[in-house]
Design a protein around this motif. Structure first.
Motif, PDB file in Angstrom:
ATOM      1  N   PHE A 171      83.352  54.752   8.718  1.00  0.00           N
ATOM      2  CA  PHE A 171      83.572  54.546   7.286  1.00  0.00           C
ATOM      3  C   PHE A 171      82.429  55.115   6.452  1.00  0.00           C
ATOM      4  N   MET A 172      81.219  55.007   6.959  1.00  0.00           N
ATOM      5  CA  MET A 172      80.060  55.481   6.213  1.00  0.00           C
ATOM      6  C   MET A 172      80.021  57.010   6.121  1.00  0.00           C
ATOM      7  N   LYS A 173      80.894  57.684   6.830  1.00  0.00           N
ATOM      8  CA  LYS A 173      81.019  59.141   6.743  1.00  0.00           C
ATOM      9  C   LYS A 173      82.130  59.557   5.772  1.00  0.00           C
ATOM     10  N   THR A 174      82.776  58.601   5.153  1.00  0.00           N
ATOM     11  CA  THR A 174      83.854  58.897   4.210  1.00  0.00           C
ATOM     12  C   THR A 174      83.303  58.958   2.787  1.00  0.00           C
ATOM     13  N   PRO A 175      84.102  59.407   1.822  1.00  0.00           N
ATOM     14  CA  PRO A 175      83.638  59.444   0.425  1.00  0.00           C
ATOM     15  C   PRO A 175      83.480  58.068  -0.216  1.00  0.00           C
ATOM     16  N   TRP A 176      83.856  57.017   0.513  1.00  0.00           N
ATOM     17  CA  TRP A 176      83.846  55.678  -0.082  1.00  0.00           C
ATOM     18  C   TRP A 176      82.745  54.778   0.474  1.00  0.00           C
ATOM     19  N   SER A 177      81.713  55.396   1.058  1.00  0.00           N
ATOM     20  CA  SER A 177      80.615  54.623   1.640  1.00  0.00           C
ATOM     21  C   SER A 177      79.873  53.790   0.602  1.00  0.00           C
ATOM     22  N   SER A 178      80.065  54.110  -0.674  1.00  0.00           N
ATOM     23  CA  SER A 178      79.402  53.342  -1.733  1.00  0.00           C
ATOM     24  C   SER A 178      79.836  51.880  -1.731  1.00  0.00           C
ATOM     25  N   LEU A 179      80.987  51.589  -1.165  1.00  0.00           N
ATOM     26  CA  LEU A 179      81.428  50.196  -1.080  1.00  0.00           C
ATOM     27  C   LEU A 179      80.437  49.354  -0.286  1.00  0.00           C
ATOM     28  N   VAL A 180      79.802  49.974   0.681  1.00  0.00           N
ATOM     29  CA  VAL A 180      78.744  49.308   1.436  1.00  0.00           C
ATOM     30  C   VAL A 180      77.405  49.457   0.712  1.00  0.00           C
ATOM     31  N   ASN A 181      77.083  50.671   0.305  1.00  0.00           N
ATOM     32  CA  ASN A 181      75.756  50.943  -0.274  1.00  0.00           C
ATOM     33  C   ASN A 181      75.516  50.245  -1.606  1.00  0.00           C
ATOM     34  N   ASP A 182      76.582  49.952  -2.349  1.00  0.00           N
ATOM     35  CA  ASP A 182      76.431  49.290  -3.643  1.00  0.00           C
ATOM     36  C   ASP A 182      76.273  47.776  -3.525  1.00  0.00           C
ATOM     37  N   ARG A 183      76.383  47.264  -2.318  1.00  0.00           N
ATOM     38  CA  ARG A 183      76.170  45.836  -2.075  1.00  0.00           C
ATOM     39  C   ARG A 183      74.884  45.711  -1.266  1.00  0.00           C
ATOM     40  N   PRO A 184      73.775  45.370  -1.906  1.00  0.00           N
ATOM     41  CA  PRO A 184      72.464  45.466  -1.262  1.00  0.00           C
ATOM     42  C   PRO A 184      72.330  44.674   0.037  1.00  0.00           C
ATOM     43  N   ARG A 185      72.932  43.494   0.084  1.00  0.00           N
ATOM     44  CA  ARG A 185      72.800  42.696   1.301  1.00  0.00           C
ATOM     45  C   ARG A 185      73.656  43.269   2.428  1.00  0.00           C
ATOM     46  N   VAL A 186      74.841  43.740   2.080  1.00  0.00           N
ATOM     47  CA  VAL A 186      75.691  44.386   3.086  1.00  0.00           C
ATOM     48  C   VAL A 186      75.023  45.669   3.578  1.00  0.00           C
ATOM     49  N   LYS A 187      74.440  46.420   2.669  1.00  0.00           N
ATOM     50  CA  LYS A 187      73.752  47.657   3.033  1.00  0.00           C
ATOM     51  C   LYS A 187      72.599  47.378   3.998  1.00  0.00           C
ATOM     52  N   ALA A 188      71.808  46.363   3.690  1.00  0.00           N
ATOM     53  CA  ALA A 188      70.674  46.014   4.549  1.00  0.00           C
ATOM     54  C   ALA A 188      71.152  45.587   5.931  1.00  0.00           C
ATOM     55  N   TRP A 189      72.232  44.812   5.955  1.00  0.00           N
ATOM     56  CA  TRP A 189      72.831  44.368   7.225  1.00  0.00           C
ATOM     57  C   TRP A 189      73.303  45.566   8.027  1.00  0.00           C
ATOM     58  N   TRP A 190      73.990  46.496   7.379  1.00  0.00           N
ATOM     59  CA  TRP A 190      74.479  47.675   8.075  1.00  0.00           C
ATOM     60  C   TRP A 190      73.328  48.514   8.622  1.00  0.00           C
ATOM     61  N   GLU A 191      72.294  48.694   7.829  1.00  0.00           N
ATOM     62  CA  GLU A 191      71.143  49.476   8.282  1.00  0.00           C
ATOM     63  C   GLU A 191      70.486  48.822   9.497  1.00  0.00           C
ATOM     64  N   GLU A 192      70.485  47.505   9.505  1.00  0.00           N
ATOM     65  CA  GLU A 192      69.884  46.777  10.620  1.00  0.00           C
ATOM     66  C   GLU A 192      70.692  46.947  11.898  1.00  0.00           C
ATOM     67  N   ILE A 193      71.992  46.765  11.821  1.00  0.00           N
ATOM     68  CA  ILE A 193      72.792  46.832  13.047  1.00  0.00           C
ATOM     69  C   ILE A 193      72.962  48.271  13.533  1.00  0.00           C
ATOM     70  N   SER A 194      72.968  49.225  12.628  1.00  0.00           N
ATOM     71  CA  SER A 194      73.132  50.617  13.046  1.00  0.00           C
ATOM     72  C   SER A 194      71.844  51.206  13.608  1.00  0.00           C
ATOM     73  N   ALA A 195      70.713  50.541  13.364  1.00  0.00           N
ATOM     74  CA  ALA A 195      69.425  51.020  13.864  1.00  0.00           C
ATOM     75  C   ALA A 195      69.107  50.507  15.262  1.00  0.00           C
ATOM     76  N   ARG A 196      69.921  49.618  15.782  1.00  0.00           N
ATOM     77  CA  ARG A 196      69.665  49.077  17.107  1.00  0.00           C
ATOM     78  C   ARG A 196      69.793  50.185  18.158  1.00  0.00           C
ATOM     79  N   PRO A 197      68.955  50.158  19.198  1.00  0.00           N
ATOM     80  CA  PRO A 197      69.025  51.198  20.236  1.00  0.00           C
ATOM     81  C   PRO A 197      70.421  51.352  20.841  1.00  0.00           C
TER      82      PRO A 197
END
Length: 217
Positions: A177-203
């Motif tokens: 989803f983050m590769k689509t044109p609508w990734s702002s739905l995640v990025n515009d929600r700061p807590r969701v964005k932080a959560w996503w960055e955390e889980i996607s950074a896991r090894p």
């Protein structure tokens, strides 16, 4: 005996299981299933999963299908290794993990999956995406993400201040989803964005992502 996982690395459901296996530090063999050649509809595969869908796990005499059932099996069987994904030592936390894995299955994925299918899968086979379907799913997803934003205001992760299956199950679909044109739905929600960055950074997540290059546009 090394576990055998029949599937495709670009498949969100296969990736869900692969991420879990990496989190638990479990050795496994990924057995490719050629969906375009309809190997998943052949008798040999249907004997493993009568619905003809990937992934399928074979382990020590048992054959399992349905990715979320497989991750629950892996997390429980290999509870002594890797990251504790089910919070087995805390009854209340374990219950919340189950609640939010259900939320992913019943609320998040039904809103997310049609977007990924329309945007990535259809063009691969020469079919034009249906923007009406995408728009309807985006409206559903917005409502779900509003709930997540509120939930994550008091917790680092969905079930609490700990990473669990509840978070892991979201990784493959959100990755696409983050590769689509609508990734702002995640990025515009700061807590969701932080959560996503955390889980996607896991090894484990990074390792899985290496094989998820399907439908790049």
């Amino acid at each position: 005996m090394v576990l055998k996982l029949h599937g495709l690395s670009v498949s969100t459901c296969t990736a869900r299981v692969v991420a879990c296996l990496h989190e638990k530090s479990v050795d496994f063999e990924l057995v490719p299933v050629d969906l375009f050649a309809r190997e998943n509809k052949q008798p040999e595969f249907l004997a493993k999963n009568p619905f003809g869908l990937v992934p399928v796990l074979e382990d020590d005499g048992i054959t399992l299908f349905e990715s979320r059932a497989i991750t629950a099996y892996v997390a429980e069987k290999f509870k002594e290794t890797g990251h504790d994904l089910i919070r087995r030592e805390n009854f209340n936390e374990a219950a919340l993990v189950k609640v939010w894995t259900e939320v992913e299955s019943q609320q998040y994925n039904p809103a997310m999956e049609p977007i990924i299918f329309e945007f990535f899968a259809k063009p691969v086979v020469g079919i034009e995406p249906d923007q009406t379907v995408i728009d309807a799913s985006l409206e559903k997803l917005k409502k779900v993400l509003d709930v997540y934003e509120a939930r994550l205001s008091s917790n680092e992760f969905l079930a609490g201040d700990f990473y669990s299956l509840a978070d892991l199950h979201h990784f493959p679909g959100t990755f696409y989803f983050m590769k689509t044109p609508w990734s702002s739905l995640v990025n515009d929600r700061p807590r969701v964005k932080a959560w996503w960055e955390e889980i996607s950074a896991r090894p484990a997540s990074k390792k899985v992502a290496e094989g998820m290059n399907f439908g790049e546009v």
